[in-house]
Design an enzyme around this catalytic site. Sequence first.
Site, mmCIF file in Angstrom:
data_model
loop_
_atom_site.group_PDB
_atom_site.id
_atom_site.type_symbol
_atom_site.label_atom_id
_atom_site.label_comp_id
_atom_site.label_asym_id
_atom_site.label_seq_id
_atom_site.Cartn_x
_atom_site.Cartn_y
_atom_site.Cartn_z
ATOM 1 N N THR A 142 4.170 2.758 5.509
ATOM 2 C CA THR A 142 2.773 2.293 5.562
ATOM 3 C C THR A 142 1.986 3.252 6.447
ATOM 4 O O THR A 142 2.497 3.694 7.484
ATOM 5 C CB THR A 142 2.635 0.865 6.125
ATOM 6 O OG1 THR A 142 1.253 0.637 6.491
ATOM 7 C CG2 THR A 142 3.483 0.618 7.356
ATOM 8 N N ILE A 143 0.754 3.537 6.044
ATOM 9 C CA ILE A 143 -0.043 4.445 6.878
ATOM 10 C C ILE A 143 -0.445 3.778 8.190
ATOM 11 O O ILE A 143 -0.807 4.455 9.143
ATOM 12 C CB ILE A 143 -1.311 4.955 6.149
ATOM 13 C CG1 ILE A 143 -2.276 3.810 5.839
ATOM 14 C CG2 ILE A 143 -0.958 5.760 4.922
ATOM 15 C CD1 ILE A 143 -3.692 4.294 5.510
ATOM 16 N N ASP A 144 -0.378 2.447 8.256
ATOM 17 C CA ASP A 144 -0.913 1.721 9.416
ATOM 18 C C ASP A 144 -0.069 1.858 10.684
ATOM 19 O O ASP A 144 -0.555 1.576 11.776
ATOM 20 C CB ASP A 144 -1.061 0.228 9.088
ATOM 21 C CG ASP A 144 -2.179 -0.037 8.110
ATOM 22 O OD1 ASP A 144 -2.958 0.891 7.831
ATOM 23 O OD2 ASP A 144 -2.265 -1.176 7.601
ATOM 24 N N ASP A 200 2.083 -0.062 11.794
ATOM 25 C CA ASP A 200 2.055 -1.339 12.526
ATOM 26 C C ASP A 200 3.373 -2.109 12.416
ATOM 27 O O ASP A 200 3.365 -3.339 12.440
ATOM 28 C CB ASP A 200 0.889 -2.203 12.014
ATOM 29 C CG ASP A 200 0.995 -2.472 10.521
ATOM 30 O OD1 ASP A 200 1.789 -1.801 9.843
ATOM 31 O OD2 ASP A 200 0.275 -3.361 10.034
ATOM 32 N N ALA A 216 -13.618 11.267 19.844
ATOM 33 C CA ALA A 216 -14.623 10.193 19.711
ATOM 34 C C ALA A 216 -15.062 9.705 21.091
ATOM 35 O O ALA A 216 -14.267 9.675 22.035
ATOM 36 C CB ALA A 216 -14.032 9.037 18.924
ATOM 37 N N GLU A 217 -16.330 9.317 21.177
ATOM 38 C CA GLU A 217 -16.862 8.825 22.449
ATOM 39 C C GLU A 217 -16.500 7.359 22.670
ATOM 40 O O GLU A 217 -16.483 6.871 23.795
ATOM 41 C CB GLU A 217 -18.381 8.997 22.479
ATOM 42 C CG GLU A 217 -18.845 10.404 22.828
ATOM 43 C CD GLU A 217 -18.667 11.427 21.717
ATOM 44 O OE1 GLU A 217 -18.484 11.001 20.558
ATOM 45 O OE2 GLU A 217 -18.690 12.637 22.003
ATOM 46 N N GLY A 243 0.842 -1.210 0.000
ATOM 47 C CA GLY A 243 0.000 0.000 0.000
ATOM 48 C C GLY A 243 0.869 1.248 0.000
ATOM 49 O O GLY A 243 1.808 1.344 0.794
ATOM 50 N N ASP A 301 5.179 -4.775 6.049
ATOM 51 C CA ASP A 301 5.693 -6.111 6.406
ATOM 52 C C ASP A 301 5.771 -7.075 5.218
ATOM 53 O O ASP A 301 6.720 -7.847 5.108
ATOM 54 C CB ASP A 301 4.921 -6.708 7.593
ATOM 55 C CG ASP A 301 3.430 -6.769 7.372
ATOM 56 O OD1 ASP A 301 2.949 -6.224 6.347
ATOM 57 O OD2 ASP A 301 2.739 -7.354 8.211
ATOM 58 N N ARG A 327 0.846 -5.071 -5.132
ATOM 59 C CA ARG A 327 0.937 -6.218 -4.215
ATOM 60 C C ARG A 327 1.107 -7.426 -5.125
ATOM 61 O O ARG A 327 0.184 -7.798 -5.839
ATOM 62 C CB ARG A 327 -0.340 -6.336 -3.381
ATOM 63 C CG ARG A 327 -0.615 -5.106 -2.483
ATOM 64 C CD ARG A 327 -1.735 -5.399 -1.513
ATOM 65 N NE ARG A 327 -2.277 -4.213 -0.874
ATOM 66 C CZ ARG A 327 -1.778 -3.673 0.245
ATOM 67 N NH1 ARG A 327 -0.733 -4.192 0.820
ATOM 68 N NH2 ARG A 327 -2.356 -2.606 0.769
ATOM 69 N N ARG A 386 -6.145 -2.732 8.753
ATOM 70 C CA ARG A 386 -6.653 -4.095 8.601
ATOM 71 C C ARG A 386 -6.334 -4.934 9.831
ATOM 72 O O ARG A 386 -7.153 -5.709 10.305
ATOM 73 C CB ARG A 386 -5.986 -4.711 7.365
ATOM 74 C CG ARG A 386 -6.677 -5.883 6.811
ATOM 75 C CD ARG A 386 -6.183 -6.279 5.456
ATOM 76 N NE ARG A 386 -4.849 -5.773 5.103
ATOM 77 C CZ ARG A 386 -4.439 -5.618 3.863
ATOM 78 N NH1 ARG A 386 -5.248 -5.889 2.872
ATOM 79 N NH2 ARG A 386 -3.223 -5.204 3.608
ATOM 80 N N ARG A 420 -25.882 6.932 11.386
ATOM 81 C CA ARG A 420 -25.266 6.884 10.055
ATOM 82 C C ARG A 420 -23.875 6.259 10.189
ATOM 83 O O ARG A 420 -23.250 6.351 11.246
ATOM 84 C CB ARG A 420 -25.068 8.285 9.467
ATOM 85 C CG ARG A 420 -26.346 9.058 9.194
ATOM 86 C CD ARG A 420 -27.095 8.493 7.974
ATOM 87 N NE ARG A 420 -28.257 9.316 7.646
ATOM 88 C CZ ARG A 420 -29.448 9.234 8.223
ATOM 89 N NH1 ARG A 420 -29.645 8.358 9.197
ATOM 90 N NH2 ARG A 420 -30.441 10.011 7.842
HETATM 91 O O1 F6P Z 1 -1.603 -1.291 4.509
HETATM 92 C C1 F6P Z 1 -2.222 -0.076 4.369
HETATM 93 C C2 F6P Z 1 -3.675 -0.236 4.049
HETATM 94 O O2 F6P Z 1 -4.157 1.033 3.706
HETATM 95 C C3 F6P Z 1 -4.528 -0.877 5.144
HETATM 96 O O3 F6P Z 1 -4.881 0.001 6.170
HETATM 97 C C4 F6P Z 1 -5.705 -1.360 4.353
HETATM 98 O O4 F6P Z 1 -6.334 -2.423 5.003
HETATM 99 C C5 F6P Z 1 -5.059 -1.813 3.072
HETATM 100 O O5 F6P Z 1 -3.871 -1.075 2.938
HETATM 101 C C6 F6P Z 1 -5.915 -1.639 1.844
HETATM 102 O O6 F6P Z 1 -5.213 -2.143 0.754
HETATM 103 P P1 F6P Z 1 -5.675 -2.037 -0.748
HETATM 104 O O7 F6P Z 1 -5.520 -0.612 -1.164
HETATM 105 O O8 F6P Z 1 -4.754 -2.944 -1.468
HETATM 106 O O9 F6P Z 1 -7.102 -2.454 -0.786
#
Ligand code: F6P
Length: 327
Positions: free
Chosen positions: A129-131, A133, A190-191, A14, A106, A75, A175, A252
């Site tokens: 990665t934006i995650d 992680d 956020a609550e 990603g 990863d 990917r 994810r 919503r």
């Molecule tokens: O790994 C970064 C990420 O943006 C995750 O947060 C997300 O689950 C995933 O990539 C989405 O991947 P794609 O753009 O391949 O659907």
Amino acid sequence: MHDIQCLGVYTSGGDAPGMNACLRATVRTALANDLEVVGIRRGYEGMIDGDFVEMDRRSVSNIVQTGGTILKSARSTDFLTEEGRTRAADNLERYDVDGLIAIGGDGTFRGASKLNDEHGIPVVGCPGTIDNDLFGTDTTIGYDTALNTAIENIDRIRDTADAHNRLFLIEVMGRDAGFIALNCGIGGGAELILIPETITEMDMIKERIFSLMSAQRRSTIVVVAEGDELGGARGIEQALREDPTFEDIDLRSTILGHIQRGGAPTAGDRVLASRLGVAAVEALLDGHTDVMVGFVNGETKLTPLRNVYSRKKSIDYDLLKLTQILS
Ligand code: F6P
């Protein structure tokens, strides 16, 4: 010391804002050390297809401020096979690439490690990665930008939620990890925050939401990480709609999705990406391989790639407790 003449660089998995700043730093550091630089387009897919492009100073001009990745990303499933990796290694040899900088998450590092082990190609990773992680770094390239994008959008939703006294379920990316959700939830007021790292039980969530809405609140925002086990915002919305207790609650849900991946990188991401790009090339030239350059306690730090992809970075549980006090 590695005797490297020609450096290959690629972005994979990603995309993340700041990858371009990292590419720029990598290319310019390599050139400053008299190396040739080859860009590999579309990550491992391009490595297998031989989609290589020569890079010079000007090829990375004017990109420090842009999102996405000029080398594109993918990917790759073919790279998961030994045959795919052998084709990739053959192409690297054909282009005389004798060292690699891998920018990604990863999955990218698992692949890089395999290239190192099976074909003896020295490789250093940069966490993109934006995650956020990845074990071995306090923060990853792209995370700060994604977090700020998420918060900006939560603020917008709060305005309309408030105007209608509504309950909003907002799903953010992640994810397998709740870093974005946890931090944008705190920052966006956020609550309730739901993340994959904790057990989310529907009955408990319903009870909490009901009590929040009954307390005559102007609006309630629940931030849900994409990977939360109740099926994200849509999963919770469906469960609430099927429950007569929530009949009178105006509800919503919104999935922020890929807007979190795009846009100009923040100052923090640009500086982090630049530092890590420089440090990665220096580490490779110093003889390191099969490692990631991370940023820990204000300093760059090398961590073996196998630790990066096999260990889990822990979220800050104190932050999670904060929500209960603050909401
Ligand atoms: O790994 C970064 C990420 O943006 C995750 O947060 C997300 O689950 C995933 O990539 C989405 O991947 P794609 O753009 O391949 O659907």
